[in-house]
Scaffold this motif. Structure first.
Motif, short mmCIF file in Angstrom:
data_model
loop_
_atom_site.label_atom_id
_atom_site.label_comp_id
_atom_site.label_asym_id
_atom_site.label_seq_id
_atom_site.Cartn_x
_atom_site.Cartn_y
_atom_site.Cartn_z
N TRP A 276 1.41 -1.68 -9.46
CA TRP A 276 0.94 -1.83 -10.88
C TRP A 276 2.24 -1.78 -11.70
O TRP A 276 2.93 -0.86 -11.51
CB TRP A 276 -0.30 -0.81 -11.10
CG TRP A 276 -0.03 0.68 -10.82
CD1 TRP A 276 0.22 1.41 -11.83
CD2 TRP A 276 -0.45 1.26 -9.69
NE1 TRP A 276 0.32 2.85 -11.35
CE2 TRP A 276 -0.02 2.62 -9.85
CE3 TRP A 276 -0.74 1.02 -8.45
CZ2 TRP A 276 -0.18 3.59 -8.89
CZ3 TRP A 276 -0.74 1.76 -7.40
CH2 TRP A 276 -0.36 3.22 -7.58
N ALA A 277 1.99 -2.29 -12.71
CA ALA A 277 3.35 -2.17 -13.71
C ALA A 277 2.57 -1.72 -15.12
O ALA A 277 1.76 -2.15 -15.54
CB ALA A 277 3.81 -3.55 -13.88
N GLN A 278 3.36 -0.56 -15.68
CA GLN A 278 3.04 0.01 -16.85
C GLN A 278 3.93 0.40 -17.80
O GLN A 278 5.06 0.62 -17.58
CB GLN A 278 2.05 1.24 -16.65
CG GLN A 278 0.79 1.02 -15.68
CD GLN A 278 0.31 2.35 -15.76
OE1 GLN A 278 -1.01 2.38 -16.38
NE2 GLN A 278 0.50 3.23 -14.64
N ALA A 279 3.66 0.07 -19.02
CA ALA A 279 4.49 0.43 -20.17
C ALA A 279 3.63 0.69 -21.46
O ALA A 279 2.87 0.10 -21.67
CB ALA A 279 5.49 -0.87 -20.51
N ALA B 20 -1.69 -3.00 -18.64
CA ALA B 20 -1.34 -3.14 -17.14
C ALA B 20 -1.28 -4.05 -16.49
O ALA B 20 -2.03 -4.90 -16.54
CB ALA B 20 -1.74 -1.66 -16.29
N GLY B 21 -0.15 -4.36 -15.49
CA GLY B 21 -0.42 -5.39 -14.68
C GLY B 21 -0.70 -4.98 -13.30
O GLY B 21 -0.03 -3.80 -12.70
N ARG B 22 -1.12 -5.68 -12.48
CA ARG B 22 -1.87 -5.14 -11.29
C ARG B 22 -1.97 -6.24 -10.27
O ARG B 22 -2.18 -7.19 -10.52
CB ARG B 22 -3.36 -4.53 -11.36
CG ARG B 22 -3.33 -3.49 -12.28
CD ARG B 22 -4.75 -2.68 -12.38
NE ARG B 22 -4.85 -1.78 -13.31
CZ ARG B 22 -4.15 -0.39 -13.20
NH1 ARG B 22 -3.64 0.01 -12.35
NH2 ARG B 22 -4.24 0.40 -14.34
N ALA B 23 -1.65 -5.80 -8.98
CA ALA B 23 -1.39 -7.00 -7.93
C ALA B 23 -1.88 -6.10 -6.48
O ALA B 23 -1.44 -5.12 -6.36
CB ALA B 23 -0.31 -7.66 -7.80
N ASP B 24 -2.16 -6.98 -5.58
CA ASP B 24 -2.39 -6.74 -4.25
C ASP B 24 -1.15 -7.25 -3.57
O ASP B 24 -1.09 -8.43 -3.64
CB ASP B 24 -3.48 -7.00 -3.47
CG ASP B 24 -4.69 -5.90 -3.90
OD1 ASP B 24 -4.45 -4.86 -4.18
OD2 ASP B 24 -5.90 -6.55 -4.36
#
Length: 583
Positions: free
Chosen positions: A53-56, A61-65
């Protein structure tokens, strides 16, 4: 694992926190995007599925498997702006957003800082809105709150109320209803992202509650900032007051609120926990520990303040020892080492001594407090083998135990950077002055060093202030002091401890800012690093040399984690980028 992060407008985003965690593992690894918007993880265990996951702040947030193969994987993210982002902010950012345009604003902001920023991060305190009556009720309850719990109604009723809250309660409730009530708020929130060298940190965070939660599906402060800070009132998270790393890079934690262990070691690769149990009496419950350090020989030392003893573990063999001071003395919850093979401990709360254990001769040396009935707090040793410990009550300063003379003296500290005493009358200042402590009894103009740290190779002692807005440098021989203001992002930050690495660099945590800072005494330059978790309520840290490089071990008391922090150089990152992109 690597990728590029952009906004929906096409802008590359620097300073985005990108986290990865494998199912069944107890560790979350986080890195940060560079000026090109690219992130690069250190080698991760291949052949396993990962949540990434990417957070700012101010973005969704962006999330991925991601299935990580032997050849690695690329995963890009596009982040959409988030207009309502206040839940994502740290306590320090919430405090900075409070209005200070009028004298009354500045007065109440200072009262709030003195009375309401000891235990809870400000984001936890302010995240909910209340009218004036609601805030008054909260202030009434908090005025009788123990630092860690309310206790029974009967115990709370018998506890003396906080005099600051009694004096300013009605005024503070009205002001909080204005700034954080049902109506429009004048608070102005500013998001932050690290830039430049601040993006070079690698953070590995390990869950500490037993038996371990695995992949968290609850608010752990890092998987979803939009949920706000973790619930500090959940005592199941209160484990990691202090942590360190050993010479193999494994993380060690003193378990402050334990039920099954005294200290615990986490394998830095897998997060596997190994518990060490030291019973208070044969067959009895585990001793409580609060502070923990690694000495220059790689030996782990910790207090067992519940039994008044010192603990020692050799990480290579796992052998533990209990070392008791002379009869009539008790080791308290703060320890430190010096440059001559000594381990220092501040005496327990009802003990007026500081004490040094010589690891070579195995002898103890005791020192009386130079101020009768002074409170003992954080302990360290300097390069000459002397001991230093802090006190806030009845005087704001440090105490020194001189190894050569056997005498202890009081050493005053310089004035606070953020002295706001002019906002209050003499009568009001007397209310603040009734008892200076770190738990809701602050005072305008106070410095209040909690746990100092000294250069074991030199003559410099460093103490960051809990209330005073800066860091004190003290020459351990001449007692000359210099105050360095905190950088703007931490100007009113509550700082708990300083630790000095092998190069003389000073490291310090900001408890409510979810951040640490690096201070270079030669250049007088600050570098801030922002932690991947909000609501950490981080306290202690230690800078340790691991394979020739500085690593940081630290605990997150509020979030139930420990962390191991490493720092890449720009050149190392550029080499990693080139290798990753090579066909």
């Amino acid at each position: 694992l690597w990728g590029t992060i952009t906004s929906t407008s096409g802008e590359t985003l620097e300073g985005v926190t990108v986290s990865a965690r494998s199912l069944g593992r107890n560790v979350t690894t986080s890195v940060f995007t560079d000026s090109d918007g690219e992130y690069y993880f250190p080698p991760l265990e291949a052949g396993r599925p990962y949540k990434v996951w990417a957070q700012a702040q101010a973005f969704e947030a962006g999330r991925a498997d991601v299935a990580l193969s032997q050849t690695g994987a690329r995963r890009d993210f596009t982040l959409a702006p988030e207009a309502d982002f206040h839940n994502q902010l740290t306590g320090s950012q919430w405090y900075a957003a409070l209005p200070d345009g009028t004298r009354e604003d500045r007065r109440m902001k200072e009262v709030f800082r003195a009375a309401c920023m000891g235990c809870h991060p400000q984001n936890f305190t302010l995240i909910s809105r209340f009218d004036e009556a609601g805030w008054r009720n909260i202030i009434s309850v908090m005025s009788r709150m123990h630092p860690y719990r309310y206790g029974t109604p009967e115990a709370a009723a018998n506890r003396a109320p906080n005099p600051i809250m009694v004096q300013f309660g009605d005024e503070l409730a009205a002001w909080l209803a204005k700034v954080r009530g049902p109506g429009p708020s004048p608070m102005a929130f500013t998001p932050r992202r690290p830039t430049g060298d601040s993006t070079l940190m690698i953070a590995r965070e390990y869950d500490t509650p037993e038996p371990g939660f695995g992949l968290p599906f609850f608010n752990d402060g890092s998987t979803d900032w939009a949920l706000g800070p973790v619930d500090f009132m959940d005592e199941s998270k209160h484990h990691a007051m202090n942590a360190t790393v050993d010479h193999d890079g494994n993380v060690w934690m003193a378990d402050m609120f334990n039920i099954t262990r005294t200290v615990v070691k986490y394998d830095w690769r897998t997060g596997q926990a190994t518990n060490f149990v030291v019973p208070e009496i044969p067959g009895g419950p585990p001793a409580n520990s609060h502070d923990i350090i690694v000495d220059d020989d790689g030996v782990v030392w910790f207090d067992m303040s519940s039994m008044g003893a010192l603990g020692r573990i050799d990480p290579r063999t796992g052998t533990s020892n209990t070392i008791r001071p002379p009869e009539g003395s008790r080791v308290g919850p703060w320890i430190g080492d010096d440059g001559r093979g000594g381990i220092w401990a501040a005496g327990a709360a009802n003990d007026v001594k500081a004490m040094r254990y010589d690891t070579t001769t195995r002898e103890w040396t005791l020192f009386e407090n130079p101020i009768p009935n002074a409170s003992n707090y954080g302990m360290t040793g300097d390069g000459d083998g002397n001991g230093w410990w802090s006190t806030a009550n009845p005087r704001d300063g440090l105490m020194k135990a001189d190894l050569e003379s056997g005498q202890a003296t009081f050493v005053s500290v310089p004035e606070a950077v953020n002295d706001r005493t002019e906002l209050f009358t003499a009568e009001e200042l007397a209310i603040f002055g009734t008892r200076l402590s770190f738990y809701g009894n602050g005072r305008p103009g106070a410095v209040a060093i909690r746990k100092p740290g000294a250069d074991p190779q030199g003559a410099a002692l460093w103490g960051c202030s809990w209330y005073g807005g800066g860091m004190v440098k003290l020459d351990t021989r001449s007692h000359v002091t210099t105050m360095y203001p905190f950088p703007p992002e931490h100007e009113d930050g509550n700082c708990y401890e300083t630790s000095v690495d092998k190069d003389g660099i000073v490291w310090l945590p900001f408890t409510h800012g979810d951040a640490i800072a690096r201070f270079d005494p030669d250049t007088e330059q600050w570098t801030s690093y922002f932690l991947p978790t909000i609501g950490t309520k981080t306290h202690g840290l230690q800078a340790v040399t691991v394979n020739g490089r500085t690593e940081i071990g630290m605990g997150y008391l509020g979030a139930g984690k420990v962390a191991k922090l490493e720092f890449r150089t720009r050149e190392e990152l550029q080499r990693l980028k080139a290798e990753t992109r090579r066909p």
